[in-house]
Write a protein that holds these residues in place. Structure first.
Motif, PDB file in Angstrom:
ATOM      1  N   GLU A 192     -88.671 -21.888 -43.156  1.00  0.00           N
ATOM      2  CA  GLU A 192     -87.289 -21.609 -42.773  1.00  0.00           C
ATOM      3  C   GLU A 192     -86.753 -22.706 -41.851  1.00  0.00           C
ATOM      4  OE1 GLU A 192     -84.673 -17.966 -40.855  1.00  0.00           O
ATOM      5  OE2 GLU A 192     -86.807 -18.165 -40.363  1.00  0.00           O
ATOM      6  N   VAL A 193     -85.528 -23.095 -42.095  1.00  0.00           N
ATOM      7  CA  VAL A 193     -84.887 -24.130 -41.291  1.00  0.00           C
ATOM      8  C   VAL A 193     -84.450 -23.532 -39.958  1.00  0.00           C
ATOM      9  CG1 VAL A 193     -82.978 -25.756 -41.189  1.00  0.00           C
ATOM     10  CG2 VAL A 193     -84.123 -25.300 -43.376  1.00  0.00           C
ATOM     11  N   VAL A 194     -84.707 -24.254 -38.882  1.00  0.00           N
ATOM     12  CA  VAL A 194     -84.258 -23.841 -37.555  1.00  0.00           C
ATOM     13  C   VAL A 194     -83.133 -24.792 -37.129  1.00  0.00           C
ATOM     14  CG1 VAL A 194     -84.894 -23.477 -35.148  1.00  0.00           C
ATOM     15  CG2 VAL A 194     -86.530 -22.962 -36.971  1.00  0.00           C
ATOM     16  N   TYR A 195     -81.991 -24.240 -36.810  1.00  0.00           N
ATOM     17  CA  TYR A 195     -80.839 -25.028 -36.360  1.00  0.00           C
ATOM     18  C   TYR A 195     -80.837 -25.034 -34.835  1.00  0.00           C
ATOM     19  CZ  TYR A 195     -79.389 -24.507 -41.203  1.00  0.00           C
ATOM     20  OH  TYR A 195     -79.342 -24.544 -42.577  1.00  0.00           O
ATOM     21  N   ARG A 196     -81.067 -26.212 -34.268  1.00  0.00           N
ATOM     22  CA  ARG A 196     -81.159 -26.347 -32.816  1.00  0.00           C
ATOM     23  C   ARG A 196     -79.826 -26.826 -32.239  1.00  0.00           C
ATOM     24  NH1 ARG A 196     -86.117 -27.438 -34.929  1.00  0.00           N
ATOM     25  NH2 ARG A 196     -87.877 -26.424 -33.891  1.00  0.00           N
ATOM     26  N   VAL A 197     -79.413 -26.187 -31.165  1.00  0.00           N
ATOM     27  CA  VAL A 197     -78.129 -26.481 -30.532  1.00  0.00           C
ATOM     28  C   VAL A 197     -78.355 -26.617 -29.029  1.00  0.00           C
ATOM     29  CG1 VAL A 197     -75.793 -25.663 -30.096  1.00  0.00           C
ATOM     30  CG2 VAL A 197     -76.860 -25.259 -32.318  1.00  0.00           C
ATOM     31  N   ASN A 310     -82.737 -17.471 -28.848  1.00  0.00           N
ATOM     32  CA  ASN A 310     -82.934 -17.551 -30.289  1.00  0.00           C
ATOM     33  C   ASN A 310     -82.153 -16.443 -30.985  1.00  0.00           C
ATOM     34  OD1 ASN A 310     -84.709 -19.663 -29.772  1.00  0.00           O
ATOM     35  ND2 ASN A 310     -86.481 -18.299 -29.738  1.00  0.00           N
ATOM     36  N   LEU A 311     -81.298 -16.849 -31.903  1.00  0.00           N
ATOM     37  CA  LEU A 311     -80.413 -15.911 -32.600  1.00  0.00           C
ATOM     38  C   LEU A 311     -80.799 -15.846 -34.072  1.00  0.00           C
ATOM     39  CD1 LEU A 311     -77.034 -17.239 -31.129  1.00  0.00           C
ATOM     40  CD2 LEU A 311     -78.603 -15.565 -30.110  1.00  0.00           C
ATOM     41  N   ARG A 312     -81.111 -14.657 -34.524  1.00  0.00           N
ATOM     42  CA  ARG A 312     -81.373 -14.429 -35.942  1.00  0.00           C
ATOM     43  C   ARG A 312     -80.168 -13.740 -36.550  1.00  0.00           C
ATOM     44  NH1 ARG A 312     -84.466 -15.917 -39.925  1.00  0.00           N
ATOM     45  NH2 ARG A 312     -86.393 -15.626 -38.698  1.00  0.00           N
ATOM     46  N   LEU A 313     -79.543 -14.380 -37.560  1.00  0.00           N
ATOM     47  CA  LEU A 313     -78.397 -13.799 -38.249  1.00  0.00           C
ATOM     48  C   LEU A 313     -78.758 -13.581 -39.705  1.00  0.00           C
ATOM     49  CD1 LEU A 313     -77.014 -16.042 -36.030  1.00  0.00           C
ATOM     50  CD2 LEU A 313     -75.062 -14.664 -36.759  1.00  0.00           C
ATOM     51  N   ASN A 314     -78.468 -12.397 -40.211  1.00  0.00           N
ATOM     52  CA  ASN A 314     -78.787 -12.111 -41.601  1.00  0.00           C
ATOM     53  C   ASN A 314     -77.772 -11.148 -42.179  1.00  0.00           C
ATOM     54  OD1 ASN A 314     -79.802  -9.327 -40.968  1.00  0.00           O
ATOM     55  ND2 ASN A 314     -81.360 -10.520 -39.872  1.00  0.00           N
ATOM     56  N   ASN A 315     -77.688 -11.166 -43.487  1.00  0.00           N
ATOM     57  CA  ASN A 315     -76.890 -10.199 -44.241  1.00  0.00           C
ATOM     58  C   ASN A 315     -77.651  -9.854 -45.505  1.00  0.00           C
ATOM     59  OD1 ASN A 315     -76.495 -12.404 -45.934  1.00  0.00           O
ATOM     60  ND2 ASN A 315     -74.438 -12.828 -45.145  1.00  0.00           N
ATOM     61  N   ASP A 316     -76.998  -9.306 -46.472  1.00  0.00           N
ATOM     62  CA  ASP A 316     -77.705  -8.872 -47.677  1.00  0.00           C
ATOM     63  C   ASP A 316     -78.197 -10.038 -48.524  1.00  0.00           C
ATOM     64  OD1 ASP A 316     -77.247  -6.280 -46.928  1.00  0.00           O
ATOM     65  OD2 ASP A 316     -75.407  -6.080 -48.123  1.00  0.00           O
ATOM     66  N   GLN A 317     -77.567 -11.222 -48.370  1.00  0.00           N
ATOM     67  CA  GLN A 317     -77.918 -12.351 -49.235  1.00  0.00           C
ATOM     68  C   GLN A 317     -78.843 -13.385 -48.556  1.00  0.00           C
ATOM     69  OE1 GLN A 317     -74.537 -11.366 -48.996  1.00  0.00           O
ATOM     70  NE2 GLN A 317     -74.773 -10.162 -50.891  1.00  0.00           N
ATOM     71  N   GLU A 318     -78.649 -13.627 -47.303  1.00  0.00           N
ATOM     72  CA  GLU A 318     -79.377 -14.725 -46.668  1.00  0.00           C
ATOM     73  C   GLU A 318     -79.605 -14.461 -45.192  1.00  0.00           C
ATOM     74  OE1 GLU A 318     -77.111 -18.368 -46.673  1.00  0.00           O
ATOM     75  OE2 GLU A 318     -75.253 -17.254 -47.002  1.00  0.00           O
ATOM     76  N   SER A 319     -80.354 -15.390 -44.588  1.00  0.00           N
ATOM     77  CA  SER A 319     -80.680 -15.286 -43.172  1.00  0.00           C
ATOM     78  C   SER A 319     -80.856 -16.695 -42.611  1.00  0.00           C
ATOM     79  CB  SER A 319     -81.967 -14.477 -42.980  1.00  0.00           C
ATOM     80  OG  SER A 319     -82.404 -14.519 -41.653  1.00  0.00           O
ATOM     81  N   PHE A 320     -80.499 -16.902 -41.355  1.00  0.00           N
ATOM     82  CA  PHE A 320     -80.738 -18.186 -40.721  1.00  0.00           C
ATOM     83  C   PHE A 320     -80.994 -17.986 -39.236  1.00  0.00           C
ATOM     84  CE2 PHE A 320     -76.223 -17.643 -40.235  1.00  0.00           C
ATOM     85  CZ  PHE A 320     -75.852 -18.302 -39.068  1.00  0.00           C
ATOM     86  N   LEU A 321     -81.691 -19.003 -38.655  1.00  0.00           N
ATOM     87  CA  LEU A 321     -82.154 -18.917 -37.273  1.00  0.00           C
ATOM     88  C   LEU A 321     -81.530 -20.044 -36.462  1.00  0.00           C
ATOM     89  CD1 LEU A 321     -84.040 -17.650 -35.139  1.00  0.00           C
ATOM     90  CD2 LEU A 321     -85.833 -19.225 -35.947  1.00  0.00           C
ATOM     91  N   VAL A 322     -80.995 -19.691 -35.287  1.00  0.00           N
ATOM     92  CA  VAL A 322     -80.379 -20.660 -34.382  1.00  0.00           C
ATOM     93  C   VAL A 322     -81.117 -20.618 -33.051  1.00  0.00           C
ATOM     94  CG1 VAL A 322     -78.279 -21.386 -33.198  1.00  0.00           C
ATOM     95  CG2 VAL A 322     -78.136 -20.383 -35.495  1.00  0.00           C
TER      96      VAL A 322
END
Length: 510
Positions: A192-197, A310-322
């Motif tokens: 999984e890709v981690v988006y760093r800010v 660390n923020l995990r955002l997801n919905n029915d189709q996808e998920s991503f980590l910030v």
């Protein structure tokens, strides 16, 4: 022949003399006898002269025969040399014909070999296109979409939180900065890709930040502490008259504003505390989430961490980590001290210096300069996939690529030069591993693009060795993955190109 003729002459003369001198003589010789003797003497003299002439003729004839023999011998010698020369010419002609035949056979073999190599190159080119298009791009094809989505989310957070912090004495949140591999266009693994800010912090009203260098040699890297001091907000000509001055009237300010100062809220002693800032920001995220437009289509989960939010955002189709980190900018440059951990036991008041923002800015600069179909990101992506190991920093591979980008003309990074650049990167990595020496790319580098701003102490610093302390076992382990098959353009990296994929989809034999 000469000796035989002389012998016969000798015996003839001796016999003649004996006949002449053995005749009986008496006391007196008559006239007739005298005349006969004179006539005989003359006759003998003439015969002698004749015989001498014959001897001379025979001698001359023998001399002529000797010269003839010599001429004949010379003639025979010339024929021998002529025959020998003819043999040499024949041998040379035969060798030339043999070599010509070999050359023809060699040319035919070379043509066949060249044909086989061309067919092999065509197969290789097809496999390479398949690898680049179907595998290397697979983990990064949606990165730009993810980066845009991440920056929109964090900008919304900082905007909402910033308005809520108005007229408080908490740190001021500056515009967020995306950094790391995702914002550079590549990922280290197929995970999984981690988006760093990074969210830079600036001091609130009545406070100042002073960065203090930690000179403890036992700790790796360059580390700082952020000392928070109260600042006088009174008029210069009347110090102490402003009742809202934290420095001169802290109790009055607390009573009137009902707000604590920064030293009382997010500091340990006089120093900004990373863990307190993380907890404070996570609380603000929870409180403001429902006010963001993303809350209508995404579900937010806060993941526990002591030095980042660390923020995990997801919905029915996808998920991503910030992953949100916090930092303080150094001297209006692209170098920050951040909340990023350095080791398992990083003290909460320690802020390690990071160069990730400058590195991301370097990649963006090179993306604008390089050809549209540049291969440097694919090269980095491939090496990161193959050489990924929990004890081996992928940042070392990234450093190799950055150094090559900074030395090789950008035009040479076109896709058709992919194998050449991959070869250069592997060779540099191999040499660095064998020598256990690889210089840091940012520290001490005075050849960076002008748009990348460095503090003077960073620009003049001695570059640290990234391979210092690298174990021999790890060097051997990584070198085993770099197997160079001695061929014109054929490489074997490990056994398979898995890039996070299963074996049946791996590309073999590259």
């Amino acid at each position: 022949m000469n000796n035989t003729m002389d012998c016969w002459v000798f015996w003839f003369l001796l016999l003649q003399s004996m006949v002449q001198y053995l005749q009986p003589v008496d006391d007196g010789l008559d006239e007739v006898t005298c005349l006969r003797m004179e006539a005989r003497a003359k006759l003998q003299e003439q015969e002698k002269i004749r015989l001498e002439r014959e001897v001379e003729q025979l001698t001359l004839m023998q001399s002529g025969a000797s010269w003839g023999d010599l001429l004949w011998s010379a003639l025979q010698s010339w024929q021998v040399w002529a025959f020998a020369g003819l043999l040499v010419l024949l041998a040379i002609w035969f060798m030339w014909r043999k070599r010509s035949h070999k050359a023809e056979i060699s040319d035919e073999k070379e043509k066949e070999k060249q044909k086989e190599e061309e067919e092999e190159d065509e197969t290789w080119a097809y496999d390479l296109r398949w690898l680049l298009d179907e595998r290397i791009q697979w983990p990064v094809q949606d990165l730009q979409t993810g980066c845009n989505r991440t920056m929109a989310l964090i900008d919304n957070f900082t905007s909402v939180i910033g308005r809520a912090l108005t007229r408080t004495f908490y740190p001021v949140l500056q515009q967020a900065i995306g950094f790391g591999s995702a914002f550079e266009g590549w990922t280290a693994r197929g995970e999984e890709v981690v988006y760093r800010v990074l969210i830079p912090l600036s001091p609130p009203l009545g406070h100042t930040f002073h960065l203090e260098r930690d000179n403890d040699q036992q700790k790796p890297g360059r580390n700082f502490r952020v000392r928070v001091e109260l600042e006088c907000s009174c008029p210069r000509e009347h110090p102490g008259v402003n009742l809202l001055c934290f420095l001169h009237h802290p109790d009055v300010v607390r009573r009137r504003t009902q707000q604590p100062n920064l030293l009382d809220s997010l500091c340990t002693g006089f120093y900004l505390d990373v863990q307190k800032i993380v907890l404070w920001f996570c609380a603000l995220v929870r409180a403001s989430w429902r006010r963001l437009p993303q809350s209508r289509s995404w579900h937010l989960v806060l993941l526990a961490s002591t030095r980042s939010c660390n923020l995990r955002l997801n919905n029915d189709q996808e998920s991503f980590l910030v992953k949100v980190l916090f930092g303080v900018r150094r001297h209006a440059s692209d170098i920050f001290i951040t909340s990023r951990p350095r080791g398992a036991q990083t003290p909460s008041i320690m802020w390690p210096e990071t160069y990730a923002v400058a590195e991301t800015k370097f990649f963006r600069h090179m993306a604008r300069q390089a050809p549209q179909d540049s291969s440097h990101i694919k090269c980095l992506q491939l090496l990161a996939c193959v050489l990924a190991h929990k004890d081996f920093s992928i940042h070392s591979v990234k450093t190799i690529i950055m150094r090559l980008l900074n030395t090789i003309p950008v035009s040479r990074w076109h896709r058709r030069y992919f194998l050449l650049q991959l070869s250069d990167a592997l060779e540099q990595l191999r040499l660095s591993l064998e020598e256990k020496y690889l210089e840091h790319f940012i520290l001490g580098n005075q050849r960076l693009p002008e748009e990348i701003r460095l503090p003077q102490d960073v620009q003049r610093a001695k570059p640290p060795n990234l391979f210092h302390g690298l174990s021999g076992f790890m060097v051997s382990l990584v070198l085993e993955k770099i197997i160079i098959k001695h061929h014109k353009r054929e490489w074997i990296l490990g056994s398979k190109f898995r890039c996070g994929l299963d074996d049946q989809h791996g590309a073999e034999g590259m």
